[in-house]
Design a protein around this motif. Structure first.
Motif, PDB file in Angstrom:
ATOM      1  N   THR A 413      -3.532  10.768 -62.517  1.00 48.89           N
ATOM      2  CA  THR A 413      -3.970  11.616 -61.735  1.00 48.89           C
ATOM      3  C   THR A 413      -2.740  12.712 -61.658  1.00 48.89           C
ATOM      4  N   GLY A 414      -3.034  13.942 -60.959  1.00 52.67           N
ATOM      5  CA  GLY A 414      -2.157  14.863 -60.908  1.00 52.67           C
ATOM      6  C   GLY A 414      -2.353  15.729 -59.680  1.00 52.67           C
ATOM      7  N   ALA A 415      -1.364  16.283 -59.260  1.00 54.69           N
ATOM      8  CA  ALA A 415      -1.389  17.130 -57.911  1.00 54.69           C
ATOM      9  C   ALA A 415      -0.524  17.985 -57.733  1.00 54.69           C
ATOM     10  N   VAL A 416      -0.837  19.157 -57.104  1.00 56.94           N
ATOM     11  CA  VAL A 416      -0.117  20.180 -56.901  1.00 56.94           C
ATOM     12  C   VAL A 416      -0.376  20.535 -55.175  1.00 56.94           C
ATOM     13  N   GLY A 417       0.936  20.998 -54.528  1.00 53.99           N
ATOM     14  CA  GLY A 417       0.455  21.286 -53.070  1.00 53.99           C
ATOM     15  C   GLY A 417       1.657  22.260 -52.479  1.00 53.99           C
ATOM     16  N   THR A 418       1.375  22.671 -51.624  1.00 54.57           N
ATOM     17  CA  THR A 418       2.459  23.511 -50.593  1.00 54.57           C
ATOM     18  C   THR A 418       2.400  22.920 -49.177  1.00 54.57           C
ATOM     19  N   ALA A 419       3.398  23.266 -48.677  1.00 56.00           N
ATOM     20  CA  ALA A 419       3.648  22.724 -47.223  1.00 56.00           C
ATOM     21  C   ALA A 419       4.424  23.389 -46.380  1.00 56.00           C
ATOM     22  N   PHE A 420       4.967  23.362 -45.175  1.00 56.70           N
ATOM     23  CA  PHE A 420       5.539  24.104 -44.248  1.00 56.70           C
ATOM     24  C   PHE A 420       6.128  23.330 -42.942  1.00 56.70           C
ATOM     25  N   ARG A 421       7.261  23.608 -42.364  1.00 55.43           N
ATOM     26  CA  ARG A 421       7.372  23.240 -41.019  1.00 55.43           C
ATOM     27  C   ARG A 421       8.182  24.331 -40.534  1.00 55.43           C
ATOM     28  N   VAL A 422       7.491  24.727 -39.202  1.00 57.65           N
ATOM     29  CA  VAL A 422       8.280  25.695 -38.156  1.00 57.65           C
ATOM     30  C   VAL A 422       9.340  24.990 -37.494  1.00 57.65           C
ATOM     31  N   PRO A 423      10.429  26.015 -37.322  1.00 56.85           N
ATOM     32  CA  PRO A 423      11.567  25.285 -36.547  1.00 56.85           C
ATOM     33  C   PRO A 423      11.360  24.671 -35.242  1.00 56.85           C
ATOM     34  N   THR A 424      11.775  23.665 -34.829  1.00 56.54           N
ATOM     35  CA  THR A 424      11.755  23.046 -33.446  1.00 56.54           C
ATOM     36  C   THR A 424      12.106  24.107 -32.434  1.00 56.54           C
ATOM     37  N   LEU A 425      11.641  23.998 -31.117  1.00 59.24           N
ATOM     38  CA  LEU A 425      11.901  24.882 -30.055  1.00 59.24           C
ATOM     39  C   LEU A 425      13.540  24.756 -29.494  1.00 59.24           C
ATOM     40  N   TYR A 426      14.172  23.383 -30.071  1.00 64.43           N
ATOM     41  CA  TYR A 426      15.430  23.328 -29.888  1.00 64.43           C
ATOM     42  C   TYR A 426      16.508  24.189 -30.725  1.00 64.43           C
ATOM     43  N   GLN A 427      15.953  24.251 -32.212  1.00 61.90           N
ATOM     44  CA  GLN A 427      16.387  24.808 -33.061  1.00 61.90           C
ATOM     45  C   GLN A 427      16.458  26.270 -32.917  1.00 61.90           C
ATOM     46  N   ARG A 428      15.711  26.853 -32.007  1.00 61.53           N
ATOM     47  CA  ARG A 428      15.499  28.342 -31.886  1.00 61.53           C
ATOM     48  C   ARG A 428      16.194  28.466 -30.514  1.00 61.53           C
ATOM     49  N   PHE A 429      15.906  27.929 -29.582  1.00 58.64           N
ATOM     50  CA  PHE A 429      16.564  28.401 -28.089  1.00 58.64           C
ATOM     51  C   PHE A 429      17.680  27.630 -27.498  1.00 58.64           C
ATOM     52  N   SER A 430      18.307  26.652 -28.182  1.00 64.52           N
ATOM     53  CA  SER A 430      19.414  26.012 -27.565  1.00 64.52           C
ATOM     54  C   SER A 430      20.602  26.764 -27.777  1.00 64.52           C
ATOM     55  N   GLU A 431      21.733  26.276 -27.321  1.00 66.47           N
ATOM     56  CA  GLU A 431      23.051  27.074 -27.662  1.00 66.47           C
ATOM     57  C   GLU A 431      23.398  27.174 -29.025  1.00 66.47           C
ATOM     58  N   TYR A 432      22.853  26.041 -29.777  1.00 63.50           N
ATOM     59  CA  TYR A 432      22.979  26.150 -31.152  1.00 63.50           C
ATOM     60  C   TYR A 432      21.846  26.756 -32.021  1.00 63.50           C
ATOM     61  N   GLY A 433      21.072  27.218 -31.230  1.00 64.97           N
ATOM     62  CA  GLY A 433      19.808  27.996 -31.964  1.00 64.97           C
ATOM     63  C   GLY A 433      20.002  29.196 -32.470  1.00 64.97           C
TER      64      GLY A 433
END
Length: 623
Positions: A413-433
């Motif tokens: 078998t062989g496979a190729v693929g792409t993927a992603f994850r958007v930042p969490t809301l805490y990573q964007r809007f907290s005091e550390y975001g």
């Protein structure tokens, strides 16, 4: 090396490798990427888990014969889960190929699972088809997922964002609770163990005409142990209450409605940063799901599902509270003709986070297309998906997999693929975001060779997953916090080889896997924190005078607790023993001894792990 102060000689290494390639029909896990049986041979699913139906829904979100699935998959059924004697679902999963566990203490404390060396947040998790995640740290709250009501688990390794959207960079774990089938069937179970551990469970299931049903509840508790003896000398126990229910109605031959609900509440002691402070966490997780499926013609079907999950985590006396709500709507169509399968899906996902002072939401709308073909020695799977995120715009992912059965019992078998994850809301809007964060992205390539024949199997899968725009917590930056900020500063390469096998030597069933991996920071070359380069897992069981007797061995090489690779977590080896038998017509007895050698080891720096432990359980389940 597997232990911090001891190397394996060449001979034991060869023996260990040979054992890793061996296993048996009664193994606790199996890979479902084996070719169709030839010359009277049976499939691996029939050998290793005869109670499992010959389908899997995780890999491509549709029911498929195991021989049509090209992903690297492990299935666990109710018997395997029950006989494992595992306290938590994370303990059970860490025994499977390609998975590692990290935990700050005992059950109920912060728990992470690394699939193929990837971050915990890179594995998408579903309970009865309901997405589970936290918009604070990101990833499933494993410590809150109860094991007691689980009937089946499906594990898919490799990126699946082209099917499931954001988050599935490393793979997918599908968890299924009990479903009603056959006549009314009640059960009651109780168990006791070391450290005043106790368990009580009860429930029933069945089917009456067009209606099938299942309902169960469990209560688990333990006095616990001192997880930080040098800093906070107290016992960190836990109490967990869980319940699940499923209801299905077959409206007619072509239409069906399913409802599901789960609830878990665990309070656990943990040791924070303040000495002599008895910290307690209160974690709640609930899921609700409803679906309708319709078979319009012999070849064409539709499924509509609506679901919601809620996760709440609070600590005291140190005040902290975070709540995540996820809502999903999925409309999926399938068309089957001969060896062809075409899928088209529309999906909407909504995320909401409340974490004072954060009160933020976002959504994603997606369209996904898939095509599968099975004919003769060839198997092909193609998937394409486009997600429109309310914050980050369009994200397109795809995957292509191909399998060729070049000889009886053999498939490459062989496979190729792409993927992603958007930042969490805490990573964007907290005091550390930081509002300028971008989605994490990956590109994966893998090759596999698989063989199965009359109770024996062998598989080897090599993979390389490159992750860019990796979100890390680092030095002070644009967030304004003096303690550090989240930023897209990282690049990682997750590469390795997983070898697994199964064989029966007379009355003894052997199973095993060997993971040789190198998950590292692409910029520094350093090993990613808390991940080992070598992990060996072996299992053996046999039947003696009505008893099933078994042993497990898990060996891990050293890890590092920090990105700089200066804080060493020594390698370790654990031996577990288990036994089960039917003591009366409708009564089953299970006994386990974990960490037989009373090995002292750490999964996180400064946090102890349980020493030698025993557990005895008794279950009444009339047939």
């Amino acid at each position: 090396m597997f232990h911090s102060k001891q190397r394996l000689s060449a001979a034991p290494r060869r023996i260990a490798l040979a054992c890793a390639l061996a296993a048996a029909g009664g193994a606790h896990a199996q890979t479902a990427t084996d070719p169709a049986p030839a010359d009277g041979a049976v499939t691996v699913a029939q050998l290793a888990a005869p109670s499992l139906p010959d389908t899997i829904v995780t890999a491509n979100r549709v029911a498929q014969p195991l021989t049509d699935v090209l992903a690297d998959v492990t299935l666990l059924d109710e018997r395997q889960i029950r006989d494992s004697g595992a306290v938590t679902i994370a303990d059970l999963l860490q025994r499977q190929p390609g998975l590692e566990l990290s935990r700050n203490g005992g059950p109920g404390t912060t728990t992470s699972l690394f699939m193929r060396g990837a971050e915990n947040r890179f594995t998408a998790v579903y309970i009865d088809g309901v997405r589970v995640d936290t918009q604070a740290t990101g990833g499933a709250p494993w410590e809150a997922i109860a094991l007691g009501q689980v009937e089946r688990i499906e594990i898919v390794r490799g990126p699946a964002a082209a099917v499931y959207g954001s988050d599935a960079i490393a793979g997918v774990v599908q968890i299924f609770t009990k479903k009603g089938d056959g006549p009314f069937s009640p059960y009651v179970g109780l168990g006791v163990g070391s450290r005043r551990t106790g368990k009580l469970e009860a429930g029933f299931s069945g089917k009456n005409g067009a209606l099938d049903y299942a309902l169960g509840a469990a209560r688990d508790l333990s006095r616990g142990f001192n997880s930080r003896p040098d800093a906070n000398p107290d016992l960190d126990g836990y109490r967990q209450t869980s319940a699940s229910g499923r209801l299905g109605v077959q409206l007619n031959d072509d239409h069906r409605i399913d409802l599901s609900a789960t609830s878990s509440h665990i309070k656990a002691g943990y040791d924070g940063f303040t000495p002599d402070l008895h910290d307690v966490s209160d974690s709640r997780l609930s899921t609700l799901g409803a679906s309708w499926s319709g078979q319009w013609t012999k070849n064409f079907s539709t499924r509509l599902s609506v679901s919601e999950s809620q996760q709440r985590y609070e600590t005291e006396p140190s005040p902290y509270l975070t709540k995540t709500t996820l809502r999903n709507v999925l409309l999926q169509n399938e068309w089957r003709q001969g060896g062809h399968l075409v899928t088209a899906a529309l999906e909407r996902r909504e995320d909401h986070l409340t974490n004072d002072p954060i009160d933020q939401s976002r959504h994603q709308d997606a369209i996904a297309l898939g095509y599968g073909y099975t004919g003769g020695p060839h198997t092909l799977q193609v998937n394409l998906r486009h997600d429109r995120d309310s914050e980050f715009g369009g994200q397109t992912t795809g995957g292509v997999a191909y399998g060729y059965s070049f000889a009886p019992g053999w498939r490459v078998t062989g496979a190729v693929g792409t993927a992603f994850r958007v930042p969490t809301l805490y990573q964007r809007f907290s005091e550390y975001g930081y509002g300028g964060l971008q989605p994490e992205k990956s590109r994966n390539l893998e090759l596999g060779l698989h063989w199965a024949d009359h109770g024996s199997r062998f598989g080897i899968v090599a993979y390389r997953n490159r992750v860019t725009d990796l979100i890390t917590f680092g030095a002070a930056g644009p967030c304004g916090s003096l303690y550090g900020c989240y930023a897209n500063t990282g690049r990682a390469v997750l590469r390795g080889v997983t070898i697994s096998g199964a064989h029966k030597f007379g009355p003894v069933n052997l199973a095993g896997s060997l993971d040789l991996q190198d998950p590292h920071d692409a910029a520094t070359g350093k090993l990613l924190a808390r991940r080992a380069k070598r992990i060996l897992k072996l299992n053996a069981d046999t039947r003696v005078a009505g008893w099933t007797l078994g042993a497990e061995w898990l060996a891990s090489s050293k890890r590092y607790d920090n990105a700089a690779n200066t804080n060493v977590l020594g390698g370790y080896g654990l031996v577990n023993l288990y036994a089960s038998t039917t003591v009366a017509r409708e009564w089953q007895l299970l006994a386990r001894i974990d960490n037989l050698g009373d090995k002292a080891y750490q999964l996180a720096r400064g946090y102890a792990t349980p020493g030698r432990s025993f557990y005895v359980g008794l279950r009444w389940s009339p047939k």
